[in-house]
Design a protein around this motif. Sequence first.
Motif, short mmCIF file in Angstrom:
data_model
loop_
_atom_site.label_atom_id
_atom_site.label_comp_id
_atom_site.label_asym_id
_atom_site.label_seq_id
_atom_site.Cartn_x
_atom_site.Cartn_y
_atom_site.Cartn_z
N ARG A 35 0.82 -1.19 0.13
CA ARG A 35 0.13 0.08 -0.12
C ARG A 35 0.75 1.20 0.14
NH1 ARG A 35 -2.40 3.75 3.29
NH2 ARG A 35 -4.74 4.12 2.94
N GLU A 46 -7.62 5.79 0.47
CA GLU A 46 -8.56 4.64 0.25
C GLU A 46 -9.79 4.68 0.97
OE1 GLU A 46 -8.22 -0.18 0.98
OE2 GLU A 46 -6.46 0.95 1.88
N TRP A 51 -8.50 2.66 -4.31
CA TRP A 51 -7.62 3.55 -3.91
C TRP A 51 -8.28 4.94 -4.90
CZ3 TRP A 51 -2.39 0.64 -4.23
CH2 TRP A 51 -2.39 -0.16 -2.98
N THR A 97 -10.57 6.82 -9.09
CA THR A 97 -10.52 5.49 -8.35
C THR A 97 -9.80 4.40 -9.30
OG1 THR A 97 -12.70 4.69 -8.70
CG2 THR A 97 -12.30 6.20 -6.73
N PRO A 139 -6.96 -1.65 -6.04
CA PRO A 139 -5.67 -1.84 -5.71
C PRO A 139 -4.64 -2.73 -6.50
CG PRO A 139 -7.01 -1.80 -3.66
CD PRO A 139 -7.96 -1.79 -4.89
#
Length: 80
Positions: free
Chosen positions: A12, A33, A38, A50, A53
């Motif tokens: 991340r 997030e 994300w 957006t 991930p």
Amino acid sequence: MSNGSTRSSNWRPGIGDPVHDLRRDRAGEFRGENGGLWYLRPHGGGIEWTAAPAEVRPARRDGAAGRDGGARRDGGARRA
């Protein structure tokens, strides 16, 4: 941020880290997030988008492709 040589399923980025959205072929920076997605935005500001991930990889700050980043230098969307 990961160095890009390997990507574990729990990678991340930190807020502001450079990333590459593989689905859109766009470079940007990580903003946060929410709801499993994300939030990314273009380097230098602009409208957020957006991404899942699994479709995001680390990128270098200059927007150049990393080992698995593939970020575009202009950070723009793919042209037809």
